[in-house]
Design a protein around this motif. Structure first.
Motif, PDB file in Angstrom:
ATOM      1  N   THR A 164       0.833  -1.207   0.000  1.00 42.78           N
ATOM      2  CA  THR A 164       0.000   0.000   0.000  1.00 42.78           C
ATOM      3  C   THR A 164       0.865   1.254   0.000  1.00 42.78           C
ATOM      4  N   LYS A 165       1.901   1.275   0.842  1.00 42.53           N
ATOM      5  CA  LYS A 165       2.815   2.428   0.865  1.00 42.53           C
ATOM      6  C   LYS A 165       3.458   2.640  -0.499  1.00 42.53           C
ATOM      7  N   SER A 166       3.894   1.567  -1.114  1.00 46.35           N
ATOM      8  CA  SER A 166       4.535   1.645  -2.425  1.00 46.35           C
ATOM      9  C   SER A 166       3.550   2.189  -3.465  1.00 46.35           C
ATOM     10  N   HIS A 167       2.311   1.723  -3.400  1.00 47.84           N
ATOM     11  CA  HIS A 167       1.295   2.171  -4.359  1.00 47.84           C
ATOM     12  C   HIS A 167       0.999   3.663  -4.169  1.00 47.84           C
ATOM     13  N   ILE A 168       0.882   4.101  -2.889  1.00 42.97           N
ATOM     14  CA  ILE A 168       0.623   5.521  -2.601  1.00 42.97           C
ATOM     15  C   ILE A 168       1.775   6.378  -3.111  1.00 42.97           C
ATOM     16  N   LEU A 169       3.002   5.935  -2.873  1.00 40.77           N
ATOM     17  CA  LEU A 169       4.175   6.671  -3.348  1.00 40.77           C
ATOM     18  C   LEU A 169       4.167   6.764  -4.875  1.00 40.77           C
ATOM     19  N   ASP A 170       3.822   5.669  -5.524  1.00 39.86           N
ATOM     20  CA  ASP A 170       3.760   5.645  -6.986  1.00 39.86           C
ATOM     21  C   ASP A 170       2.711   6.638  -7.494  1.00 39.86           C
ATOM     22  N   LEU A 171       1.543   6.652  -6.847  1.00 38.58           N
ATOM     23  CA  LEU A 171       0.492   7.601  -7.234  1.00 38.58           C
ATOM     24  C   LEU A 171       0.962   9.044  -7.029  1.00 38.58           C
ATOM     25  N   ILE A 173       4.074  10.203  -6.991  1.00 38.74           N
ATOM     26  CA  ILE A 173       5.114  10.532  -7.975  1.00 38.74           C
ATOM     27  C   ILE A 173       4.501  10.866  -9.325  1.00 38.74           C
ATOM     28  N   HIS A 174       3.433  10.171  -9.709  1.00 39.51           N
ATOM     29  CA  HIS A 174       2.797  10.378 -11.003  1.00 39.51           C
ATOM     30  C   HIS A 174       1.697  11.442 -10.952  1.00 39.51           C
ATOM     31  N   GLY A 175       1.591  12.118  -9.803  1.00 39.87           N
ATOM     32  CA  GLY A 175       0.628  13.211  -9.699  1.00 39.87           C
ATOM     33  C   GLY A 175      -0.813  12.774  -9.690  1.00 39.87           C
ATOM     34  N   LYS A 176      -1.076  11.555  -9.282  1.00 41.01           N
ATOM     35  CA  LYS A 176      -2.444  11.042  -9.298  1.00 41.01           C
ATOM     36  C   LYS A 176      -3.055  10.960  -7.896  1.00 41.01           C
ATOM     37  N   LEU A 177      -2.325  11.444  -6.907  1.00 41.95           N
ATOM     38  CA  LEU A 177      -2.820  11.345  -5.534  1.00 41.95           C
ATOM     39  C   LEU A 177      -3.806  12.470  -5.222  1.00 41.95           C
ATOM     40  N   VAL A 178      -3.550  13.645  -5.752  1.00 39.53           N
ATOM     41  CA  VAL A 178      -4.443  14.800  -5.553  1.00 39.53           C
ATOM     42  C   VAL A 178      -4.712  15.417  -6.920  1.00 39.53           C
TER      43      VAL A 178
END
Length: 195
Positions: A164-171, A173-178
């Motif tokens: 989950t941490k890795s997936h959140i970090l990936d999101l 980095i790719h600007g898909k978190l916010v």
């Protein structure tokens, strides 16, 4: 083992100290050594024999449950319990005494500790009636199963957390978190300015 002239007989796999774990055996790296026919009884471990380490973690032990016997080297002790003494009970007692540091009084050696055959023979432990030994064994095995299940669940949970941490970090980095502001400059421009 090391005397080539005495080393005669048929090559056979044998247990070493490293093969004995607490409550189980690691048979992934068995070595072979020649044994003569006359040595079979002296160096064979049979079904339900308790195998105890002399060194390493002195007292570490496991019960051989296989129907086929196996040979062992002198750094191990073979214990065959008398009637009325359960090998699993002795295994539990040895692990308890080891964990609590109570087995140390039986060790020899100051830097490298050993549990010699004489020391093992003099090992004093509580010996309740067989029915009570069986009750203790059943209770310990029940709680070992619970602990193993919790350990497995804990490992699975840790793995899920890492993923989950890795997936959140990936999101991130790719600007898909916010949601992204179209007026923000691209990250490459920010990096150029920083340099």
């Amino acid at each position: 083992m090391l005397d080539k002239q005495k080393n005669q007989g048929l090559l056979q796999p044998y247990l070493r100290n490293v093969n004995v774990r607490w409550g189980k055996f690691d048979l992934s790296d068995l070595l072979q050594m020649p044994f003569e026919d006359g040595e079979a009884e002296r160096y064979s471990i049979g079904q339900n024999d308790l195998v105890v380490c002399e060194g390493g973690e002195p007292g570490r032990c496991a019960i051989w449950t296989e129907t086929e016997s196996i040979k062992f080297q002198k750094a191990l002790h073979r214990v065959r319990c008398s009637d009325g003494i359960l090998n699993k009970y002795i295994q539990i007692i040895l692990k308890t005494f080891y964990t609590n540091g109570m087995l140390e009084s039986y060790y020899t050696g100051s830097t490298i500790k050993h549990l010699t055959g004489d020391a093992l023979n003099s090992f004093l432990f509580p010996l309740p009636p067989t029915k009570e030994q069986l009750r203790i064994v059943d209770e310990v095995e029940k709680w070992e199963d619970v602990i193993d299940a919790l350990d497995t669940e804990g490992k699975e949970l840790s793995s899920a957390i890492l993923q989950t941490k890795s997936h959140i970090l990936d999101l991130a980095i790719h600007g898909k978190l916010v949601p992204q502001d179209p007026n923000d400059e691209p990250a490459i421009e920010l990096l150029r300015r920083i340099n």
